[in-house]
Design an enzyme around this catalytic site. Structure first.
Site, PDB file in Angstrom:
ATOM      1  N   HIS A   7     -97.127  -5.475 -26.646  1.00 43.07           N
ATOM      2  CA  HIS A   7     -96.786  -5.102 -27.929  1.00 43.07           C
ATOM      3  C   HIS A   7     -97.929  -4.843 -28.640  1.00 43.07           C
ATOM      4  CE1 HIS A   7     -92.945  -6.452 -26.689  1.00 43.07           C
ATOM      5  NE2 HIS A   7     -93.312  -7.829 -26.427  1.00 43.07           N
ATOM      6  N   SER A  60     -88.891  -9.724 -27.017  1.00 39.32           N
ATOM      7  CA  SER A  60     -89.658  -8.991 -25.799  1.00 39.32           C
ATOM      8  C   SER A  60     -88.896  -8.932 -24.600  1.00 39.32           C
ATOM      9  CB  SER A  60     -90.945  -9.883 -25.479  1.00 39.32           C
ATOM     10  OG  SER A  60     -91.850  -9.163 -24.842  1.00 39.32           O
TER      11      SER A  60
END
Length: 305
Positions: free
Chosen positions: A190, A86
């Protein structure tokens, strides 16, 4: 072959930066970054409580700063590959020389603010599923309207969606899942909930002048290696609204012949996954400067190999 990895949001804990600021030059370096991005990183990394550092706009720059600082403390190392989970991908881009430290901190500050704004539109969050069959879990999540936002491998998937959807998941776990653990994040990262942040980040990225990676860069979009700096940045932008495939990154580490993985501060999460998914690969997490000597020894051993 050594892989250097950087954790994502949720790895931060109150006071975790404190011992790192005692290293020579570290406090001055962090102060300069703080001035540049308009955020007191030292305060948030040493004095702020868990709620304060859960704020997306704070957590993301704090994690990137800690990752860069702890990697620099290792000395002049040359990993065989780098990757980040991430927001850790921005840290990895700095490791690879795609972005200099100042550009990485500036970009992550804008990323954190944009994602915080997107998260404020709807109350959302993320929860980790421990155990179970990935295919069964993914199908179950989709029935509940949730997104498998992080497919981490080693039996772990992270679901993301509205708080109501996550509450339903807690009451109705997929077959074989032992536990559902809420994560210390403030949004459904996400996923499509982050679409507004993609536009904001694309505008911020337009000002960058990325260099091509100096070492192998593994993208968490699909586990592919990326040789173009421009493509790395393009993936950093799109990544905020697309799932993280850490399982595919670990498959790539294996294909590349990884023999050791070092996770920068605040390390622990990614080496935990690697221990289960990559048996035989040595791992070490940088939690405090007390871990530096062992990390240097491991790096030297695998650099020679």
């Amino acid at each position: 072959m050594l892989v250097l990895v950087a954790p994502g949001q949720g790895a931060q804990t109150p006071g975790f930066l404190t011992p790192w600021l005692e290293l020579p030059g570290a406090a001055d370096r962090v102060a300069a970054w703080s001035d540049a991005i308009g955020l007191d990183l030292a305060h948030y990394g040493t004095q702020a409580d868990a709620d304060a550092i859960r704020d997306t706009a704070v957590a993301q720059p704090l994690l990137v700063a800690a990752g860069i600082l702890s990697a620099a403390a290792l000395g002049d190392i040359q990993p065989g590959a780098v990757a980040g989970h991430s927001v850790g991908e921005i840290t990895a881009a700095a490791f690879a020389g795609v972005l200099d430290d100042a550009a990485a901190l500036t970009l992550v500050r804008k990323r954190g603010l944009a994602m915080a704004d997107a998260a404020a539109i709807t109350e959302t969050g993320m929860s980790a599923l421990l155990g179970g069959d990935p295919e069964v879990s993914v199908a179950h999540l989709e029935r509940l309207g949730l997104t498998p936002a992080n497919v981490n491998g080693a039996g772990q998937i992270v679901a993301a969606g509205t708080l109501e959807q996550l509450a339903a998941l807690n009451e109705d776990k997929p077959e074989g899942v032992r536990k559902v653990v809420p994560l210390k994040v403030a949004g459904a990262f996400h996923t499509h909930h982050m679409a507004p942040a993609v536009d904001a980040l694309a505008k911020a990225a337009a000002d960058l002048a990325p260099a091509d990676p100096k070492v192998t860069y593994v993208s968490n979009k699909d586990g592919r290696t990326v040789a173009s700096g421009a493509e790395v940045v393009e993936r950093l932008v799109g990544q905020v609204a697309n799932p993280v495939r850490w399982d595919l990154c670990m498959e790539t580490f294996k294909e590349l012949g990884a023999t050791a993985i070092v996770e920068v501060c605040p390390g622990g999460t990614l080496v935990g996954l690697a221990k289960r998914a990559l048996p035989g690969v040595q791992t070490l997490a940088l939690k405090t400067p007390d871990d530096l000597d062992a990390a240097r020894a491991l790096i030297a051993e695998h650099a020679q190999a």
